[in-house]
Design a protein around this motif. Structure first.
Motif, PDB file in Angstrom:
ATOM      1  N   ILE A  97       0.834  -1.204   0.000  1.00 30.04           N
ATOM      2  CA  ILE A  97       0.000   0.000   0.000  1.00 30.04           C
ATOM      3  C   ILE A  97       0.869   1.254   0.000  1.00 30.04           C
ATOM      4  O   ILE A  97       0.611   2.217  -0.733  1.00 30.04           O
ATOM      5  N   ASP A  98       1.911   1.248   0.832  1.00 28.40           N
ATOM      6  CA  ASP A  98       2.795   2.412   0.916  1.00 28.40           C
ATOM      7  C   ASP A  98       3.482   2.681  -0.419  1.00 28.40           C
ATOM      8  O   ASP A  98       3.691   3.843  -0.808  1.00 28.40           O
ATOM      9  N   GLU A  99       3.834   1.621  -1.138  1.00 29.30           N
ATOM     10  CA  GLU A  99       4.456   1.788  -2.456  1.00 29.30           C
ATOM     11  C   GLU A  99       3.492   2.435  -3.441  1.00 29.30           C
ATOM     12  O   GLU A  99       3.873   3.322  -4.211  1.00 29.30           O
ATOM     13  N   LEU A 100       2.222   2.007  -3.414  1.00 28.81           N
ATOM     14  CA  LEU A 100       1.226   2.608  -4.295  1.00 28.81           C
ATOM     15  C   LEU A 100       0.979   4.065  -3.927  1.00 28.81           C
ATOM     16  O   LEU A 100       0.828   4.916  -4.808  1.00 28.81           O
ATOM     17  N   LYS A 101       0.927   4.361  -2.632  1.00 27.02           N
ATOM     18  CA  LYS A 101       0.714   5.741  -2.198  1.00 27.02           C
ATOM     19  C   LYS A 101       1.872   6.634  -2.651  1.00 27.02           C
ATOM     20  O   LYS A 101       1.655   7.779  -3.078  1.00 27.02           O
ATOM     21  N   GLU A 102       3.078   6.112  -2.554  1.00 29.75           N
ATOM     22  CA  GLU A 102       4.247   6.899  -2.960  1.00 29.75           C
ATOM     23  C   GLU A 102       4.213   7.207  -4.454  1.00 29.75           C
ATOM     24  O   GLU A 102       4.640   8.280  -4.892  1.00 29.75           O
ATOM     25  N   LYS A 103       3.666   6.287  -5.241  1.00 29.43           N
ATOM     26  CA  LYS A 103       3.559   6.487  -6.687  1.00 29.43           C
ATOM     27  C   LYS A 103       2.327   7.282  -7.077  1.00 29.43           C
ATOM     28  O   LYS A 103       2.158   7.640  -8.243  1.00 29.43           O
ATOM     29  N   GLY A 104       1.434   7.527  -6.092  1.00 31.73           N
ATOM     30  CA  GLY A 104       0.204   8.239  -6.394  1.00 31.73           C
ATOM     31  C   GLY A 104      -0.815   7.383  -7.110  1.00 31.73           C
ATOM     32  O   GLY A 104      -1.707   7.905  -7.799  1.00 31.73           O
ATOM     33  N   GLU A 105      -0.721   6.069  -6.950  1.00 30.34           N
ATOM     34  CA  GLU A 105      -1.629   5.151  -7.633  1.00 30.34           C
ATOM     35  C   GLU A 105      -2.744   4.710  -6.686  1.00 30.34           C
ATOM     36  O   GLU A 105      -2.562   4.664  -5.460  1.00 30.34           O
ATOM     37  N   PRO A 106      -3.913   4.382  -7.234  1.00 36.40           N
ATOM     38  CA  PRO A 106      -5.032   3.940  -6.383  1.00 36.40           C
ATOM     39  C   PRO A 106      -4.750   2.594  -5.725  1.00 36.40           C
ATOM     40  O   PRO A 106      -3.910   1.809  -6.193  1.00 36.40           O
ATOM     41  N   ILE A 107      -5.486   2.332  -4.647  1.00 33.74           N
ATOM     42  CA  ILE A 107      -5.242   1.150  -3.806  1.00 33.74           C
ATOM     43  C   ILE A 107      -6.430   0.190  -3.942  1.00 33.74           C
ATOM     44  O   ILE A 107      -7.587   0.627  -3.901  1.00 33.74           O
ATOM     45  N   PRO A 108      -6.179  -1.103  -4.093  1.00 36.14           N
ATOM     46  CA  PRO A 108      -7.285  -2.069  -4.149  1.00 36.14           C
ATOM     47  C   PRO A 108      -8.121  -2.032  -2.868  1.00 36.14           C
ATOM     48  O   PRO A 108      -7.582  -2.034  -1.757  1.00 36.14           O
ATOM     49  N   GLU A 109      -9.431  -2.002  -3.029  1.00 36.84           N
ATOM     50  CA  GLU A 109     -10.338  -1.905  -1.885  1.00 36.84           C
ATOM     51  C   GLU A 109     -10.119  -3.043  -0.895  1.00 36.84           C
ATOM     52  O   GLU A 109     -10.168  -2.836   0.329  1.00 36.84           O
ATOM     53  N   ALA A 110      -9.873  -4.242  -1.398  1.00 33.13           N
ATOM     54  CA  ALA A 110      -9.727  -5.407  -0.519  1.00 33.13           C
ATOM     55  C   ALA A 110      -8.506  -5.296   0.382  1.00 33.13           C
ATOM     56  O   ALA A 110      -8.419  -5.987   1.397  1.00 33.13           O
ATOM     57  N   TRP A 111      -7.552  -4.459   0.030  1.00 28.14           N
ATOM     58  CA  TRP A 111      -6.352  -4.318   0.850  1.00 28.14           C
ATOM     59  C   TRP A 111      -6.582  -3.424   2.070  1.00 28.14           C
ATOM     60  O   TRP A 111      -5.833  -3.509   3.052  1.00 28.14           O
TER      61      TRP A 111
END
Length: 507
Positions: free
Chosen positions: A469-483
Protein backbone atom coordinates in the motif's frame (compact mmCIF):
# COMPACT_ATOMS: atom_id res chain seq x y z
CA UNK A 1 3.68 -6.48 48.43
CA UNK A 2 2.47 -6.37 44.81
CA UNK A 3 1.14 -9.92 45.09
CA UNK A 4 -0.77 -9.04 48.27
CA UNK A 5 -2.38 -6.01 46.62
CA UNK A 6 -3.41 -8.06 43.59
CA UNK A 7 -4.83 -10.75 45.87
CA UNK A 8 -6.73 -8.14 47.86
CA UNK A 9 -8.08 -6.58 44.68
CA UNK A 10 -9.34 -9.93 43.37
CA UNK A 11 -10.97 -10.72 46.72
CA UNK A 12 -12.77 -7.36 46.77
CA UNK A 13 -14.04 -7.89 43.25
CA UNK A 14 -15.28 -11.38 44.06
CA UNK A 15 -17.09 -9.99 47.10
CA UNK A 16 -18.72 -7.42 44.86
CA UNK A 17 -19.86 -10.17 42.51
CA UNK A 18 -21.34 -12.18 45.38
CA UNK A 19 -23.01 -9.06 46.79
CA UNK A 20 -24.53 -8.13 43.43
CA UNK A 21 -25.86 -11.66 42.97
CA UNK A 22 -27.33 -11.57 46.46
CA UNK A 23 -28.93 -8.23 45.68
CA UNK A 24 -30.42 -9.62 42.49
CA UNK A 25 -31.88 -12.61 44.31
CA UNK A 26 -33.31 -10.33 46.98
CA UNK A 27 -35.41 -8.37 44.48
CA UNK A 28 -39.15 -8.70 45.13
CA UNK A 29 -40.50 -11.45 42.94
CA UNK A 30 -37.05 -12.79 42.12
CA UNK A 31 -38.60 -16.24 41.91
CA UNK A 32 -40.72 -16.61 38.77
CA UNK A 33 -42.74 -19.35 37.11
CA UNK A 34 -41.20 -18.25 33.80
CA UNK A 35 -37.58 -18.14 32.65
CA UNK A 36 -35.99 -14.82 33.64
CA UNK A 37 -33.30 -12.98 31.66
CA UNK A 38 -31.41 -9.92 32.87
CA UNK A 39 -30.49 -6.82 30.87
CA UNK A 40 -27.41 -5.06 32.25
CA UNK A 41 -27.98 -1.43 31.34
CA UNK A 42 -27.96 2.10 32.76
CA UNK A 43 -30.45 3.75 35.12
CA UNK A 44 -32.35 5.62 32.43
CA UNK A 45 -36.03 5.90 33.49
CA UNK A 46 -37.01 4.96 29.92
CA UNK A 47 -35.81 1.38 30.51
CA UNK A 48 -38.93 0.45 32.49
CA UNK A 49 -41.19 1.28 29.56
CA UNK A 50 -38.85 -0.51 27.17
CA UNK A 51 -39.08 -3.67 29.29
CA UNK A 52 -42.89 -3.45 29.49
CA UNK A 53 -43.09 -2.96 25.73
CA UNK A 54 -40.86 -6.01 25.19
CA UNK A 55 -43.33 -8.16 27.11
CA UNK A 56 -46.17 -6.73 25.00
CA UNK A 57 -44.18 -7.36 21.81
CA UNK A 58 -43.65 -10.99 22.84
CA UNK A 59 -47.39 -11.50 23.24
CA UNK A 60 -48.24 -9.69 19.99
CA UNK A 61 -45.80 -11.88 18.06
CA UNK A 62 -46.98 -15.17 19.51
CA UNK A 63 -44.10 -15.81 21.92
CA UNK A 64 -46.42 -17.00 24.69
CA UNK A 65 -46.92 -20.06 26.86
CA UNK A 66 -50.03 -22.21 27.21
CA UNK A 67 -51.61 -19.52 29.40
CA UNK A 68 -51.06 -16.83 26.79
CA UNK A 69 -48.33 -15.17 28.89
CA UNK A 70 -44.95 -14.07 27.46
CA UNK A 71 -42.55 -17.03 27.49
CA UNK A 72 -39.79 -15.08 29.20
CA UNK A 73 -39.53 -12.30 31.77
CA UNK A 74 -37.00 -9.53 31.23
CA UNK A 75 -35.59 -7.74 34.28
CA UNK A 76 -33.24 -4.81 34.56
CA UNK A 77 -29.83 -5.03 36.20
CA UNK A 78 -28.62 -1.46 36.66
CA UNK A 79 -26.21 -2.27 39.50
CA UNK A 80 -23.59 -3.99 37.33
CA UNK A 81 -23.19 -1.64 34.36
CA UNK A 82 -19.57 -0.93 35.32
CA UNK A 83 -17.17 -2.63 32.89
CA UNK A 84 -15.02 -4.02 35.71
CA UNK A 85 -18.03 -5.70 37.29
CA UNK A 86 -19.18 -7.04 33.94
CA UNK A 87 -15.72 -8.45 33.29
CA UNK A 88 -15.44 -10.26 36.61
CA UNK A 89 -18.98 -11.61 36.44
CA UNK A 90 -18.57 -12.77 32.85
CA UNK A 91 -15.36 -14.72 33.45
CA UNK A 92 -16.90 -16.12 36.66
CA UNK A 93 -19.86 -17.53 34.75
CA UNK A 94 -22.50 -15.23 36.26
CA UNK A 95 -22.77 -12.40 33.74
CA UNK A 96 -26.03 -10.78 32.72
CA UNK A 97 -27.83 -12.44 29.80
CA UNK A 98 -27.80 -9.19 27.82
CA UNK A 99 -25.22 -6.45 28.31
CA UNK A 100 -25.01 -2.87 27.08
CA UNK A 101 -21.45 -2.02 26.08
CA UNK A 102 -19.53 0.43 23.89
CA UNK A 103 -17.47 -0.75 20.92
CA UNK A 104 -14.19 -0.75 22.84
CA UNK A 105 -15.62 -3.16 25.41
CA UNK A 106 -17.04 -5.39 22.68
CA UNK A 107 -13.52 -5.97 21.36
CA UNK A 108 -12.28 -6.74 24.87
CA UNK A 109 -15.12 -9.16 25.67
CA UNK A 110 -14.81 -10.86 22.29
CA UNK A 111 -11.10 -11.43 22.96
CA UNK A 112 -12.06 -12.90 26.34
CA UNK A 113 -14.55 -15.23 24.65
CA UNK A 114 -17.52 -14.21 26.83
CA UNK A 115 -19.97 -12.83 24.24
CA UNK A 116 -21.77 -14.79 21.54
CA UNK A 117 -21.26 -14.58 17.82
CA UNK A 118 -24.85 -13.81 16.80
CA UNK A 119 -24.29 -13.54 13.03
CA UNK A 120 -26.45 -16.43 11.83
CA UNK A 121 -29.30 -15.84 14.29
CA UNK A 122 -29.30 -12.12 13.52
CA UNK A 123 -29.86 -12.74 9.83
CA UNK A 124 -32.57 -15.33 10.49
CA UNK A 125 -34.40 -13.26 13.12
CA UNK A 126 -34.19 -9.81 11.54
CA UNK A 127 -31.56 -8.00 13.59
CA UNK A 128 -28.57 -8.27 11.26
CA UNK A 129 -26.34 -5.39 10.11
CA UNK A 130 -28.71 -4.70 7.21
CA UNK A 131 -31.32 -3.66 9.79
CA UNK A 132 -29.27 -0.69 10.97
CA UNK A 133 -27.01 2.04 9.55
CA UNK A 134 -24.23 0.87 7.24
CA UNK A 135 -21.71 3.17 8.93
CA UNK A 136 -22.30 1.52 12.32
CA UNK A 137 -21.12 -1.92 11.16
CA UNK A 138 -17.54 -1.53 12.49
CA UNK A 139 -19.13 -0.94 15.91
CA UNK A 140 -21.12 -4.20 15.96
CA UNK A 141 -19.01 -6.60 13.88
CA UNK A 142 -15.50 -7.99 13.97
CA UNK A 143 -13.99 -9.55 10.86
CA UNK A 144 -17.43 -9.89 9.31
CA UNK A 145 -19.04 -11.52 12.35
CA UNK A 146 -21.74 -9.77 14.39
CA UNK A 147 -21.54 -9.51 18.20
CA UNK A 148 -24.05 -6.76 19.08
CA UNK A 149 -27.16 -4.98 17.88
CA UNK A 150 -27.76 -1.28 18.61
CA UNK A 151 -30.17 -0.06 21.26
CA UNK A 152 -29.64 3.43 19.84
CA UNK A 153 -27.24 5.19 17.47
CA UNK A 154 -25.62 8.58 17.92
CA UNK A 155 -23.92 11.00 15.56
CA UNK A 156 -22.37 14.07 17.23
CA UNK A 157 -23.33 17.37 15.63
CA UNK A 158 -23.38 21.00 16.76
CA UNK A 159 -26.62 22.23 18.33
CA UNK A 160 -27.14 25.91 17.53
CA UNK A 161 -29.20 28.54 19.33
CA UNK A 162 -29.80 30.99 16.45
CA UNK A 163 -31.19 33.65 18.80
CA UNK A 164 -27.85 33.84 20.61
CA UNK A 165 -26.03 34.70 17.37
CA UNK A 166 -28.67 37.17 16.20
CA UNK A 167 -28.65 38.92 19.57
CA UNK A 168 -25.15 40.11 18.66
CA UNK A 169 -25.87 40.91 15.01
CA UNK A 170 -24.43 37.68 13.62
CA UNK A 171 -25.92 35.02 11.37
CA UNK A 172 -25.84 31.40 12.60
CA UNK A 173 -23.36 29.08 10.86
CA UNK A 174 -24.25 27.17 7.66
CA UNK A 175 -25.01 23.42 7.74
CA UNK A 176 -21.48 22.64 6.51
CA UNK A 177 -18.43 24.79 7.24
CA UNK A 178 -14.66 24.76 7.52
CA UNK A 179 -12.12 25.37 10.28
CA UNK A 180 -11.40 28.83 8.86
CA UNK A 181 -15.09 29.75 8.83
CA UNK A 182 -15.50 28.50 12.39
CA UNK A 183 -12.52 30.53 13.54
CA UNK A 184 -13.73 33.71 11.84
CA UNK A 185 -17.22 33.41 13.33
CA UNK A 186 -15.72 32.57 16.72
CA UNK A 187 -13.66 35.75 16.71
CA UNK A 188 -16.64 37.85 15.62
CA UNK A 189 -18.84 36.31 18.31
CA UNK A 190 -16.23 36.82 21.02
CA UNK A 191 -15.84 40.51 20.17
CA UNK A 192 -19.59 41.18 19.88
CA UNK A 193 -20.72 39.21 22.92
CA UNK A 194 -17.96 40.22 25.36
CA UNK A 195 -17.52 44.00 25.56
CA UNK A 196 -14.59 45.32 27.62
CA UNK A 197 -15.09 44.76 31.32
CA UNK A 198 -17.20 41.61 30.99
CA UNK A 199 -16.57 39.55 34.15
CA UNK A 200 -15.14 36.06 33.70
CA UNK A 201 -18.29 34.45 35.08
CA UNK A 202 -20.43 36.17 32.41
CA UNK A 203 -18.27 35.64 29.32
CA UNK A 204 -19.78 34.06 26.23
CA UNK A 205 -18.23 31.55 23.82
CA UNK A 206 -19.23 30.30 20.42
CA UNK A 207 -18.99 26.66 21.56
CA UNK A 208 -18.60 24.79 24.82
CA UNK A 209 -15.70 22.61 23.64
CA UNK A 210 -14.56 20.38 20.76
CA UNK A 211 -11.88 18.29 22.46
CA UNK A 212 -14.21 15.27 22.52
CA UNK A 213 -14.43 15.63 18.73
CA UNK A 214 -10.67 15.69 18.14
CA UNK A 215 -10.95 12.41 16.20
CA UNK A 216 -13.37 14.03 13.76
CA UNK A 217 -10.97 16.95 13.40
CA UNK A 218 -7.88 14.99 12.38
CA UNK A 219 -10.01 12.73 10.22
CA UNK A 220 -11.11 15.82 8.32
CA UNK A 221 -7.49 16.19 7.19
CA UNK A 222 -7.62 12.68 5.69
CA UNK A 223 -5.81 11.05 8.62
CA UNK A 224 -6.73 8.05 10.78
CA UNK A 225 -5.44 6.86 14.15
CA UNK A 226 -4.05 3.68 12.48
CA UNK A 227 -2.73 2.83 9.04
CA UNK A 228 -4.65 1.02 6.31
CA UNK A 229 -3.94 -2.48 7.63
CA UNK A 230 -4.40 -1.55 11.33
CA UNK A 231 -0.82 -2.57 12.14
CA UNK A 232 0.67 0.75 13.27
CA UNK A 233 -0.22 4.26 14.40
CA UNK A 234 -0.63 6.95 11.76
CA UNK A 235 -0.60 9.92 14.13
CA UNK A 236 3.09 10.80 13.76
CA UNK A 237 2.02 13.04 10.91
CA UNK A 238 2.02 16.80 10.26
CA UNK A 239 -1.77 16.70 9.88
CA UNK A 240 -2.20 15.51 13.45
CA UNK A 241 0.24 18.18 14.63
CA UNK A 242 -1.83 20.76 12.77
CA UNK A 243 -5.01 19.49 14.44
CA UNK A 244 -3.51 19.67 17.92
CA UNK A 245 -2.11 23.16 17.39
CA UNK A 246 -5.29 24.49 15.78
CA UNK A 247 -7.47 23.35 18.68
CA UNK A 248 -4.92 24.68 21.18
CA UNK A 249 -4.95 28.04 19.39
CA UNK A 250 -8.75 28.23 19.57
CA UNK A 251 -8.68 27.63 23.32
CA UNK A 252 -5.53 29.31 24.62
CA UNK A 253 -4.60 31.71 21.82
CA UNK A 254 -7.81 33.22 20.49
CA UNK A 255 -9.86 32.01 23.49
CA UNK A 256 -12.94 31.53 21.31
CA UNK A 257 -13.40 28.24 23.20
CA UNK A 258 -13.33 28.19 27.01
CA UNK A 259 -10.21 27.20 28.88
CA UNK A 260 -10.52 24.98 31.97
CA UNK A 261 -10.23 28.18 34.04
CA UNK A 262 -13.15 29.71 32.14
CA UNK A 263 -15.29 26.67 32.89
CA UNK A 264 -14.35 26.85 36.58
CA UNK A 265 -15.33 30.52 36.63
CA UNK A 266 -18.78 29.55 35.35
CA UNK A 267 -19.05 26.86 38.00
CA UNK A 268 -17.95 29.07 40.88
CA UNK A 269 -20.13 32.04 39.97
CA UNK A 270 -23.21 30.36 38.55
CA UNK A 271 -23.26 27.03 40.38
CA UNK A 272 -23.97 25.04 37.25
CA UNK A 273 -21.55 22.22 37.97
CA UNK A 274 -20.14 22.44 34.47
CA UNK A 275 -23.41 21.49 32.78
CA UNK A 276 -22.96 22.81 29.25
CA UNK A 277 -26.63 22.63 28.31
CA UNK A 278 -27.57 24.95 31.16
CA UNK A 279 -25.06 27.47 29.85
CA UNK A 280 -26.31 26.93 26.30
CA UNK A 281 -29.84 27.69 27.50
CA UNK A 282 -28.65 30.92 29.14
CA UNK A 283 -26.70 32.04 26.08
CA UNK A 284 -23.23 31.59 27.60
CA UNK A 285 -22.56 29.12 24.77
CA UNK A 286 -23.99 29.73 21.30
CA UNK A 287 -23.49 26.05 20.41
CA UNK A 288 -22.98 22.69 22.12
CA UNK A 289 -21.72 19.43 20.67
CA UNK A 290 -23.75 16.24 21.02
CA UNK A 291 -26.19 13.80 19.49
CA UNK A 292 -29.96 13.85 19.16
CA UNK A 293 -30.14 12.57 22.74
CA UNK A 294 -29.44 16.11 24.01
CA UNK A 295 -33.11 16.77 23.31
CA UNK A 296 -33.99 14.78 26.41
CA UNK A 297 -32.69 17.70 28.48
CA UNK A 298 -33.27 20.50 25.97
CA UNK A 299 -36.99 19.74 26.02
CA UNK A 300 -37.05 20.61 29.71
CA UNK A 301 -36.00 24.21 29.13
CA UNK A 302 -38.85 26.68 28.84
CA UNK A 303 -38.63 29.36 26.20
CA UNK A 304 -35.49 28.01 24.48
CA UNK A 305 -37.01 28.83 21.11
CA UNK A 306 -35.70 27.87 17.68
CA UNK A 307 -33.00 25.24 17.38
CA UNK A 308 -30.83 24.18 14.46
CA UNK A 309 -28.10 21.63 13.89
CA UNK A 310 -24.91 21.92 11.82
CA UNK A 311 -21.94 19.68 11.14
CA UNK A 312 -18.71 20.00 13.08
CA UNK A 313 -16.26 22.14 11.08
CA UNK A 314 -13.77 20.33 8.87
CA UNK A 315 -10.51 21.14 7.14
CA UNK A 316 -10.87 19.25 3.82
CA UNK A 317 -12.99 16.13 4.34
CA UNK A 318 -16.48 16.50 5.88
CA UNK A 319 -17.10 13.58 8.22
CA UNK A 320 -18.72 12.63 11.48
CA UNK A 321 -18.24 9.87 14.01
CA UNK A 322 -21.00 7.38 14.62
CA UNK A 323 -21.39 5.34 17.80
CA UNK A 324 -23.91 3.13 19.53
CA UNK A 325 -25.12 1.86 22.85
CA UNK A 326 -25.48 -1.71 21.70
CA UNK A 327 -26.43 -4.98 23.38
CA UNK A 328 -24.37 -8.17 23.38
CA UNK A 329 -25.45 -11.69 24.34
CA UNK A 330 -23.52 -13.31 27.19
CA UNK A 331 -22.06 -16.66 26.17
CA UNK A 332 -22.91 -18.10 29.59
CA UNK A 333 -26.61 -17.22 29.42
CA UNK A 334 -28.88 -20.03 30.61
CA UNK A 335 -31.55 -18.90 28.15
CA UNK A 336 -29.72 -17.78 24.99
CA UNK A 337 -32.60 -18.48 22.61
CA UNK A 338 -34.94 -16.37 24.72
CA UNK A 339 -32.38 -13.59 25.04
CA UNK A 340 -32.10 -13.44 21.24
CA UNK A 341 -35.77 -12.47 21.14
CA UNK A 342 -34.81 -9.25 22.93
CA UNK A 343 -32.27 -8.45 20.19
CA UNK A 344 -35.00 -9.01 17.59
CA UNK A 345 -37.21 -6.65 19.62
CA UNK A 346 -34.52 -3.93 19.37
CA UNK A 347 -34.95 -3.98 15.58
CA UNK A 348 -38.75 -3.92 15.79
CA UNK A 349 -41.10 -1.00 15.16
CA UNK A 350 -42.36 -1.29 18.75
CA UNK A 351 -38.95 -0.55 20.27
CA UNK A 352 -37.85 1.97 17.66
CA UNK A 353 -41.01 4.01 18.15
CA UNK A 354 -40.02 4.44 21.80
CA UNK A 355 -36.61 5.83 20.80
CA UNK A 356 -38.25 8.14 18.29
CA UNK A 357 -40.66 9.48 20.92
CA UNK A 358 -38.20 10.08 23.77
CA UNK A 359 -35.39 11.37 21.49
CA UNK A 360 -32.80 8.96 22.94
CA UNK A 361 -30.45 9.41 19.95
CA UNK A 362 -31.37 7.77 16.62
CA UNK A 363 -33.55 4.66 16.47
CA UNK A 364 -31.40 1.60 15.64
CA UNK A 365 -33.59 0.74 12.64
CA UNK A 366 -33.30 3.61 10.13
CA UNK A 367 -36.69 3.00 8.53
CA UNK A 368 -38.34 4.68 11.54
CA UNK A 369 -36.53 7.95 10.72
CA UNK A 370 -38.77 8.51 7.69
CA UNK A 371 -41.92 8.91 9.78
CA UNK A 372 -43.72 12.11 10.75
CA UNK A 373 -43.34 11.09 14.40
CA UNK A 374 -39.55 11.35 13.97
CA UNK A 375 -39.31 14.32 11.62
CA UNK A 376 -42.11 16.51 12.99
CA UNK A 377 -42.97 15.58 16.59
CA UNK A 378 -46.36 17.12 17.29
CA UNK A 379 -45.48 18.38 20.77
CA UNK A 380 -42.21 20.02 19.72
CA UNK A 381 -42.67 22.19 16.60
CA UNK A 382 -39.46 24.11 17.38
CA UNK A 383 -37.57 20.90 16.54
CA UNK A 384 -38.99 20.53 13.02
CA UNK A 385 -36.09 20.56 10.58
CA UNK A 386 -33.59 19.38 13.20
CA UNK A 387 -33.98 15.61 13.26
CA UNK A 388 -33.22 14.93 9.60
CA UNK A 389 -29.76 16.48 10.00
CA UNK A 390 -28.72 13.57 12.21
CA UNK A 391 -30.12 10.98 9.80
CA UNK A 392 -28.45 12.65 6.84
CA UNK A 393 -25.10 12.68 8.64
CA UNK A 394 -25.48 9.02 9.67
CA UNK A 395 -26.16 8.02 6.08
CA UNK A 396 -23.72 10.26 4.21
CA UNK A 397 -20.68 11.42 6.21
CA UNK A 398 -20.59 9.21 9.31
CA UNK A 399 -17.78 6.68 9.74
CA UNK A 400 -17.37 4.35 12.70
CA UNK A 401 -14.31 4.28 14.90
CA UNK A 402 -11.20 2.38 13.89
CA UNK A 403 -10.49 -0.87 15.74
CA UNK A 404 -7.53 -3.22 15.37
CA UNK A 405 -7.12 -6.90 16.29
CA UNK A 406 -3.59 -6.02 17.41
CA UNK A 407 -4.34 -3.48 20.15
CA UNK A 408 -7.33 -2.82 22.38
CA UNK A 409 -9.09 0.43 21.42
CA UNK A 410 -9.24 1.53 25.07
CA UNK A 411 -5.44 1.32 25.26
CA UNK A 412 -4.99 3.15 21.99
CA UNK A 413 -7.30 6.00 22.97
CA UNK A 414 -5.72 6.31 26.41
CA UNK A 415 -2.30 6.76 24.82
CA UNK A 416 -3.60 9.39 22.40
CA UNK A 417 -5.38 11.34 25.12
CA UNK A 418 -2.42 11.20 27.49
CA UNK A 419 -0.05 12.91 25.06
CA UNK A 420 -2.69 15.37 23.84
CA UNK A 421 -3.20 16.39 27.47
CA UNK A 422 0.55 16.74 27.96
CA UNK A 423 0.68 19.07 24.98
CA UNK A 424 -2.28 21.15 26.19
CA UNK A 425 -0.60 21.48 29.59
CA UNK A 426 2.60 22.75 27.97
CA UNK A 427 4.61 19.70 29.06
CA UNK A 428 5.69 18.78 25.50
CA UNK A 429 5.38 20.26 22.02
CA UNK A 430 2.83 19.22 19.43
CA UNK A 431 5.39 17.39 17.30
CA UNK A 432 6.63 15.45 20.34
CA UNK A 433 3.05 14.59 21.30
CA UNK A 434 2.38 13.18 17.84
CA UNK A 435 5.67 11.27 17.75
CA UNK A 436 5.30 9.76 21.22
CA UNK A 437 1.66 8.83 20.59
CA UNK A 438 2.75 6.79 17.58
CA UNK A 439 5.81 5.30 19.29
CA UNK A 440 3.96 4.10 22.37
CA UNK A 441 1.06 2.76 20.32
CA UNK A 442 3.41 0.80 18.08
CA UNK A 443 5.28 -0.52 21.12
CA UNK A 444 2.04 -1.78 22.63
CA UNK A 445 1.16 -3.49 19.36
CA UNK A 446 4.57 -5.18 19.32
CA UNK A 447 4.07 -6.31 22.93
CA UNK A 448 0.72 -7.84 22.01
CA UNK A 449 2.19 -9.74 19.08
CA UNK A 450 4.92 -11.16 21.34
CA UNK A 451 2.40 -12.24 23.98
CA UNK A 452 -0.12 -13.69 21.53
CA UNK A 453 1.50 -16.04 19.04
CA UNK A 454 -1.89 -16.72 17.42
CA UNK A 455 -1.74 -13.17 15.99
CA UNK A 456 1.73 -13.40 14.46
CA UNK A 457 0.90 -14.88 11.06
CA UNK A 458 -1.98 -12.47 10.42
CA UNK A 459 0.12 -9.54 11.63
CA UNK A 460 3.06 -10.47 9.39
CA UNK A 461 0.73 -10.75 6.39
CA UNK A 462 -0.82 -7.36 7.15
CA UNK A 463 2.59 -5.72 7.56
CA UNK A 464 3.63 -7.11 4.16
CA UNK A 465 0.39 -5.80 2.68
CA UNK A 466 1.03 -2.38 4.21
CA UNK A 467 4.35 -2.19 2.37
CA UNK A 468 2.50 -2.71 -0.92
CA UNK A 469 0.00 0.00 0.00
CA UNK A 470 2.80 2.41 0.92
CA UNK A 471 4.46 1.79 -2.46
CA UNK A 472 1.23 2.61 -4.30
CA UNK A 473 0.71 5.74 -2.20
CA UNK A 474 4.25 6.90 -2.96
CA UNK A 475 3.56 6.49 -6.69
CA UNK A 476 0.20 8.24 -6.39
CA UNK A 477 -1.63 5.15 -7.63
CA UNK A 478 -5.03 3.94 -6.38
CA UNK A 479 -5.24 1.15 -3.81
CA UNK A 480 -7.28 -2.07 -4.15
CA UNK A 481 -10.34 -1.90 -1.88
CA UNK A 482 -9.73 -5.41 -0.52
CA UNK A 483 -6.35 -4.32 0.85
CA UNK A 484 -7.75 -1.52 3.04
CA UNK A 485 -8.94 -2.86 6.39
CA UNK A 486 -9.31 0.50 8.12
CA UNK A 487 -12.96 1.60 7.56
CA UNK A 488 -12.03 5.27 7.66
CA UNK A 489 -9.42 4.99 4.93
CA UNK A 490 -11.69 2.77 2.86
CA UNK A 491 -14.37 5.45 2.83
CA UNK A 492 -11.92 8.34 2.50
CA UNK A 493 -10.17 6.76 -0.49
CA UNK A 494 -13.50 5.85 -2.06
CA UNK A 495 -14.74 9.45 -1.87
CA UNK A 496 -11.45 10.95 -3.04
CA UNK A 497 -11.01 8.58 -5.98
CA UNK A 498 -8.00 6.76 -4.54
CA UNK A 499 -9.60 3.31 -4.29
CA UNK A 500 -9.94 0.54 -6.86
CA UNK A 501 -13.11 -1.47 -6.34
CA UNK A 502 -12.96 -5.25 -6.41
CA UNK A 503 -14.92 -5.24 -9.66
CA UNK A 504 -12.33 -2.96 -11.27
CA UNK A 505 -9.50 -5.13 -9.94
CA UNK A 506 -11.01 -8.29 -11.34
CA UNK A 507 -11.86 -6.57 -14.61
Amino acid sequence: MGFILKYLFVCVLLLLVVASLGLRLSFPGAQSDRPVIYWVTDRNPARELQVATFHEWLAENGHVDERGEPIVELRLDVANRDTTKQTIQSVSGVGGDLMDMPGQVMWLFRAMGVIEDITDDARAMGFGPEQTYEAIQPEITVEGRQYRYPANVTVPMLWVNPDTFRRYGLEPPPPRWTWDEFEALGIAFKEAANPPGTPASDRRFILSAVDSSLTQMYRSTGLSILNETLTASDLDDPRYVETLTRLHHWIYGLNILPTPDDVQAFDAAQGYGGVSLQLFNRGQYAMVSGGRWLLIQLRRFEGLGELSVVELPHRDFPNSLIATRAVALYKGSKHPELAKLFLAYLASDAYNELIVADADALPPNPKLTATDAFLRPADYPSEWGVHEAFVDAAQTIAIGRTYSPYILPTVMERIRKDYADQYNNNMIGAEAAARRTAEVTDRRIADNIRRKPELRDAYAADVALQKKIDELKEKGEPIPEAWVKNPFYREYYRQTGKLISEESTHG
